[in-house]
Motif scaffolding. Structure first.
Motif, short mmCIF file in Angstrom:
data_model
loop_
_atom_site.label_atom_id
_atom_site.label_comp_id
_atom_site.label_asym_id
_atom_site.label_seq_id
_atom_site.Cartn_x
_atom_site.Cartn_y
_atom_site.Cartn_z
N ARG A 14 -4.73 -6.13 6.06
CA ARG A 14 -4.77 -5.46 4.77
C ARG A 14 -5.94 -4.10 5.02
N LYS A 15 -6.93 -4.82 5.76
CA LYS A 15 -7.98 -3.69 5.93
C LYS A 15 -7.36 -2.36 6.92
N HIS A 16 -6.71 -2.63 7.65
CA HIS A 16 -6.07 -1.47 8.33
C HIS A 16 -5.04 -0.73 7.63
N GLY B 212 -3.36 -6.04 13.29
CA GLY B 212 -4.27 -6.84 12.83
C GLY B 212 -3.67 -8.38 13.22
N TYR C 177 0.88 -1.18 0.05
CA TYR C 177 -0.03 -0.17 -0.09
C TYR C 177 0.79 1.19 -0.01
N GLU D 137 -5.19 -0.39 4.50
CA GLU D 137 -6.04 0.17 3.28
C GLU D 137 -6.58 1.36 3.93
N ALA D 138 -7.11 1.45 5.30
CA ALA D 138 -7.55 2.46 5.83
C ALA D 138 -6.28 3.47 6.10
N GLU E 198 -4.10 -12.00 7.95
CA GLU E 198 -3.92 -11.28 6.87
C GLU E 198 -5.01 -10.14 6.34
N ALA E 199 -6.18 -10.69 6.53
CA ALA E 199 -7.25 -9.91 6.15
C ALA E 199 -7.42 -8.74 6.99
N GLU E 200 -7.24 -8.77 8.54
CA GLU E 200 -7.49 -7.49 9.13
C GLU E 200 -6.22 -6.54 9.11
#
Length: 159
Positions: free
Chosen positions: A115-117, A108, A96, A119-120, A111-113
């Motif tokens: 990525r979400k953080h 996080g 990112y 991205e934010a 991996e999903a958490e």
């Protein structure tokens, strides 16, 4: 003991034995000493109590080393897990294009958490488009110094 001279048959190979000479085998030979038989000592009973105590001491030290190795292995597993999580966060932060200051804030559990953080954080840190880069009219030339401060900030901080 007197030394006898050999007979011609003994001295000369292929010689003829004189029948008057007494054969050497007929002469009395001194007896060879009887072989000595070594006396084998009687087997000694081992000290079973001392052997048992030594084995118990070895077993106890092995158990202690095993426990220490288990604790060390657990510590190393925890370090490996921590380093793997940090590597995941760093890799996603690089995807990112987050600056190092914000990459350290990525959190996080999986991996999903992460990525979400990330991205934010990338949405907050992304440069905003400059509106109205031109002059008063849409077809006029833009001011060359107008975006200079923004460009310098982006180069210096990567934001």
């Amino acid at each position: 003991m007197t030394e006898q001279t050999p007979t011609p048959a003994e001295a000369i190979p292929g010689g003829v034995v004189n029948p008057a000479t007494v054969p050497a085998a007929a002469e009395p030979q001194p007896e060879a000493p009887a072989p000595q038989v070594e006396e084998v000592p009687a087997p000694v009973e081992p000290d079973y109590k001392a052997l048992y105590e030594k084995i118990q001491a070895d077993l106890e030290s092995t158990r202690e080393r095993s426990t220490e190795a288990g604790v060390e292995a657990d510590e190393l597993r925890a370090q490996v897990a921590q380093l793997q999580e940090q590597a995941l966060r760093d890799r996603i932060a690089a995807e990112y294009a987050l600056p190092p200051v914000l990459a350290a804030l990525v959190q996080g559990g999986d991996e999903a958490e992460v990525r979400k953080h990330a991205e934010a954080l990338a949405a907050v840190a992304a440069p905003r488009p400059l509106l109205g880069a031109g002059g008063l009219t849409p077809h006029s030339e833009p001011d060359p110094y107008k975006g200079l401060a923004e460009k310098l900030r982006q180069r210096r901080y990567g934001i």
